[in-house]
Scaffold this active site. Sequence first.
Site, short mmCIF file in Angstrom:
data_model
loop_
_atom_site.label_atom_id
_atom_site.label_comp_id
_atom_site.label_asym_id
_atom_site.label_seq_id
_atom_site.Cartn_x
_atom_site.Cartn_y
_atom_site.Cartn_z
N GLU A 44 0.84 -1.20 0.00
CA GLU A 44 0.00 0.00 0.00
C GLU A 44 0.88 1.25 0.00
OE1 GLU A 44 -3.54 1.94 2.82
OE2 GLU A 44 -2.09 0.54 3.69
N LYS A 110 -9.66 2.94 -2.09
CA LYS A 110 -9.86 2.29 -0.80
C LYS A 110 -11.23 2.63 -0.22
CE LYS A 110 -7.29 1.69 3.57
NZ LYS A 110 -6.10 2.20 4.31
N CYS A 144 -5.54 -2.80 2.71
CA CYS A 144 -5.27 -2.72 4.14
C CYS A 144 -6.51 -2.83 5.03
CB CYS A 144 -4.47 -1.45 4.42
SG CYS A 144 -3.53 -1.49 5.97
#
Length: 257
Positions: A44, A110, A144
């Site tokens: 990431e 995200k 994540c």
Amino acid sequence: MPQHLNIALIQSHLYWEAPQENRTMFEEKIDSISNEVDVIVLPEMFTSGFTMNPEHLDASEGIKTVEWMQGQAKKKDAAIVGSMVFQEDDKFFNRLWFVQPDGGLSTYDKRHTFTLAGEDKVYEKGEKKIIEYFRGFSFYPLICYDLRFPVWSRNAENYDVLMYVANWPKPRIEAWNTLLKARAIENMAYTIGVNRIGHDNLGHEYPGHSAVYDTLGNPIAYSEKEEIIYTTLDKAHIQSTREKLKFLADRDDFTLK
């Protein structure tokens, strides 16, 4: 149709808010790959570390990195996957790019911005999933903090590979280990997690633990040191376990709002 896919996970330290230094470093690591690989996965925010100050990066760096990824993908004849800080219309995104060797690309923003670090106040929240098809396998890439939310990860599309790129810190690394395995088991999919390693400029430590689990939650790759991790995915493994166990057929039906 290909039955096997060779994966390289690059578990690396990151230079803080230094896109060119990170591109140079990752290019050296990619050049060192002598194995035949189909997909190369980076962490990431691989050009900056997990910064909450995206304004410190020049707005042009996002496009430069996408073009760099296209060059690396063509050079290695492999897909390149990773997320970065990306600026668009005066807004910032933690955006993952799945770049294919022919230059084709898909993006995912995200969905679950990390409120504990204030990411929700800095980066725009994503709203759409992507399923990427490459060399006979379907991939669902996430970022994540998404790992903590099983509904968003749910295998409603019968994808083959669930993938997370991360900057996951040491104090909560057992959650990372446990949830990666759980996502593999509940979705009956290969599950890949690529974390960074080392310390960032805020004092956070990242211990790696990049891993790959098969459709039954068995680990087939794992590392706690800075290195390139190799593994091979087997289409027959996915098909045989799903045909034998049929757990996905018993999923509850619902839709996300």
